[in-house]
Enzyme design. Structure first.
Site, PDB file in Angstrom:
ATOM      1  N   LYS A 241      -7.914  -1.410   3.108  1.00 19.60           N
ATOM      2  CA  LYS A 241      -6.717  -0.675   3.528  1.00 19.60           C
ATOM      3  C   LYS A 241      -6.534  -0.926   5.014  1.00 19.60           C
ATOM      4  CE  LYS A 241      -3.908   2.621   1.764  1.00 19.60           C
ATOM      5  NZ  LYS A 241      -3.419   2.824   0.391  1.00 19.60           N
TER       6      LYS A 241
ATOM      7  N   GLY B 217       7.555  17.246  -9.733  1.00 17.70           N
ATOM      8  CA  GLY B 217       7.961  16.112  -8.899  1.00 17.70           C
ATOM      9  C   GLY B 217       8.767  15.119  -9.711  1.00 17.70           C
TER      10      GLY B 217
ATOM     11  N   GLY C  47      10.456  12.314  -8.397  1.00 16.61           N
ATOM     12  CA  GLY C  47      10.787  11.186  -7.524  1.00 16.61           C
ATOM     13  C   GLY C  47      10.799   9.893  -8.323  1.00 16.61           C
TER      14      GLY C  47
ATOM     15  N   VAL D  55       8.506   8.013  -9.582  1.00 13.75           N
ATOM     16  CA  VAL D  55       7.672   7.961 -10.787  1.00 13.75           C
ATOM     17  C   VAL D  55       8.028   9.099 -11.751  1.00 13.75           C
ATOM     18  CG1 VAL D  55       5.319   7.985 -11.690  1.00 13.75           C
ATOM     19  CG2 VAL D  55       5.768   6.956  -9.464  1.00 13.75           C
TER      20      VAL D  55
END
Ligand code: NAD
Length: 366
Positions: A79, A179, A181, A183
């Protein structure tokens, strides 16, 4: 101090990237490359201190090793973080300088988008390095991974239903989706297509209205989502929503959603298990995004991506088997699956080049 810390986290390499002219301060952390080159996104965030940035990149890169290993990819974990405010500190020079650092690692680390970074930023990174995924589709990129993540979440759900109820009849059960959004709304659509009863919530009212009008979902309040009488709780918003306050309220028998870091801590994971709730480990369920970008390495193919999402079903089944075999909660079993895979596949010593990125089908600098 740093090496002592790295001894416990098991990181291979930390690269501090600095370019005064363009104001670049970034850290790339390569956690583990046993299975292949380290793949993980770049996050841009106005960290309060350099130590905060280091802590974050160490934590996130280790998480990528586990996620990529459980996903069955020949990919390791890494990362990067760029210290800065995405609203004010972005520039072509900054991202190109960062791209040069990525290139200098010769493919040991492959980057992608993460919080604070979008496809336009990646275009600049791509000018300097081939070791980048999540670029625009015209360069052979894979585009928005969210529909894949939603489809992968459905595969995780099927494995969970099978484990808990002995069937995979999505439409026989009810769902609390938190949620809506990128997805969440796709997931609601997949549930609706299978005839499910769905409760939804989101802070964005328009998204709630869409779920109600297009998919026949029932809207509930932001806090009410924990109290509804649903068989499955599906966190698709933020992390940490399964915690001391919410867990006693949940009536669900399964927790399966796309959000990262759903369990507030390990103790909550143990309590979920004690309450007889089946937890589908988040990073195994939501691996669709990373699976999708990983395919860019060999030349992206949408059909192959969809087929790959289905492996999430088998990964979840394996996690549930390990949990039973070893008498441990599922969140621990996911980590164990990752560690066992790194151990056994690592010993196979893949021939050189087999796991190396090839990036076929890309025209660099196009
Ligand atoms: P998104 O930002 O598009 O959607 C998040 C939604 O959650 C938004 O509609 C937002 O309004 C809503 N929300 C925020 N706080 C809320 C709250 N307290 N209660 C109810 N709703 C709330 O993000 P996304 O891309 O859909 O991702 C959703 C989750 O899945 C995130 O945790 C993300 O890290 C994880 N994830 C996403 C992908 C992907 O492919 N997009 C891949 C892996 C993991």
């Amino acid at each position: 101090m740093i090496f002592e810390h790295l001894d416990t986290t098991g990181h291979e390499q930390i690269v501090f990237c600095h370019n005064k002219d363009v104001g670049l301060k970034a850290i790339i952390a390569i956690h583990n490359t046993v299975l292949g080159p380290a793949l993980g996104g770049t996050r841009m965030w106005p960290y309060e201190s350099e130590q905060d940035a280091l802590n974050d990149v160490l934590r996130l890169s280790r998480g990528m090793t586990y996620k990529n290993a459980v996903a069955g990819l020949n990919i390791g974990g890494g990362k990067a973080v760029i210290i800065g405010d995405p609203a004010t500190d972005k520039s072509e020079g900054l991202f190109r300088a960062f791209g040069q650092f990525v290139e200098s690692l010769g493919g040991r680390y492959i980057t992608a988008e993460d919080v604070g970074i979008d496809v336009n930023d990646m275009e600049f990174v791509y000018r300097e390095t081939q070791y980048v995924t999540g670029v625009h589709q015209v360069h052979g990129g894979s585009g928005d991974p969210s529909p894949f993540t939603a489809y992968g979440t459905l595969q995780g759900l099927l494995a969970s239903l099978n484990r808990k109820f002995g069937n995979e009849e999505v439409g026989n059960y009810s769902y609390a989706v938190q949620g809506l959004g990128h997805v969440g709304i796709e997931f609601v659509k997949l549930l609706k297509e299978r005839g499910a009863k769905i409760f939804v919530t989101d802070i964005n009212k328009e998204r709630v209205e869409r779920a109600v009008s297009e998919y026949g979902a029932e809207a509930v309040g932001l806090d009410e989502i924990y109290d509804v009488d649903a068989d499955v709780y599906s966190p698709c918003a933020l992390g940490g929503t399964v915690n001391e306050k919410t867990l006693p309220r949940l009536k669900a028998k399964i927790i399966c959603g796309a959000a990262n870091n759903q369990l507030a801590n390990n103790a909550i994971g143990d309590e979920v298990e004690q309450r007889g709730i089946l937890y589908a480990p988040d990073y195994a369920v939501n691996a669709g995004g990373v699976m999708n970008v990983s395919l860019e390495i060999d030349g992206y193919n949408r059909e192959r991506a969809m087929r790959m999402m289905r492996t999430i079903y088998h990964n979840l089944t394996r996690i549930f088997e390990i949990a039973e075999r070893d008498g441990i909660p599922t969140y621990r079993a996911a980590d164990r699956l990752a560690e066992e895979r790194i151990e056994t596949i690592g010993k196979l010593k893949l021939p050189l080049g087999r796991a190396a990125p090839r990036f076929q089908g890309r025209v660099r600098g196009a």
